[in-house]
Write an enzyme that holds these catalytic residues in place. Structure first.
Site, PDB file in Angstrom:
ATOM      1  CB  CYS A  78      -0.876  -0.066   1.334  1.00 17.71           C
ATOM      2  SG  CYS A  78      -1.820   1.538   1.457  1.00 17.71           S
ATOM      3  CB  VAL A  79       1.207   4.013  -2.413  1.00 14.20           C
ATOM      4  CG1 VAL A  79      -0.363   4.759  -2.343  1.00 14.20           C
ATOM      5  CG2 VAL A  79       2.038   5.166  -2.499  1.00 14.20           C
TER       6      VAL A  79
END
EC number: 2.8.1.-
Length: 126
Positions: A78-79
């Site tokens: 997840c960024v």
């Protein structure tokens, strides 16, 4: 069946990430499909190239990398969670000379996770 596995547990200190790896291995052995493994929250530590396990510990990161190569399963981080925890690639860091995303892992957005989840029969979170 098609699965998406979401891993929120850190690479070391808790059992969740290792259990996710064992579960993924079991699914493949039973001839199920895994469209992606998505690491979020503290799970993004699984993709930190600066994590060095002790010699007598399981190198879980290496297991994930080999799993991804062997079974062609993408490993997405997840960024937002990655940036909050200091795991960056050459595209998300302000200084392109310094990044610590482990080989075989990709930083991705929630959109990719949601798209994979919509096409999955089961989404498992560990």
């Amino acid at each position: 069946m098609r699965y998406v596995i979401a891993v929120k547990s850190p690479i070391y200190g808790k059992q969740g990430a290792f259990l996710a790896y064992q579960f993924a291995e079991s699914l493949i052995k039973k001839e199920h499909e895994i469209s992606q493994i998505f690491f979020f929250q503290d799970g993004v530590s699984n993709g930190n190239a600066l994590v060095y396990p002790a010699n007598d510990e399981v190198n879980l990161q290496k297991h994930w990398q080999m799993f991804s190569i062997t079974y062609n399963v993408p490993l997405h981080l997840c960024v937002a969670a990655s940036q909050r925890r200091g795991v960056v690639d050459n595209l998300t860091t302000p200084t392109t000379a310094h990044y610590n995303l482990a080989e075989g892992f990709t930083i991705a957005g929630l959109g990719e996770f949601i798209a994979a989840s919509l096409n999955a029969d089961r989404v498992i979170t560990l």
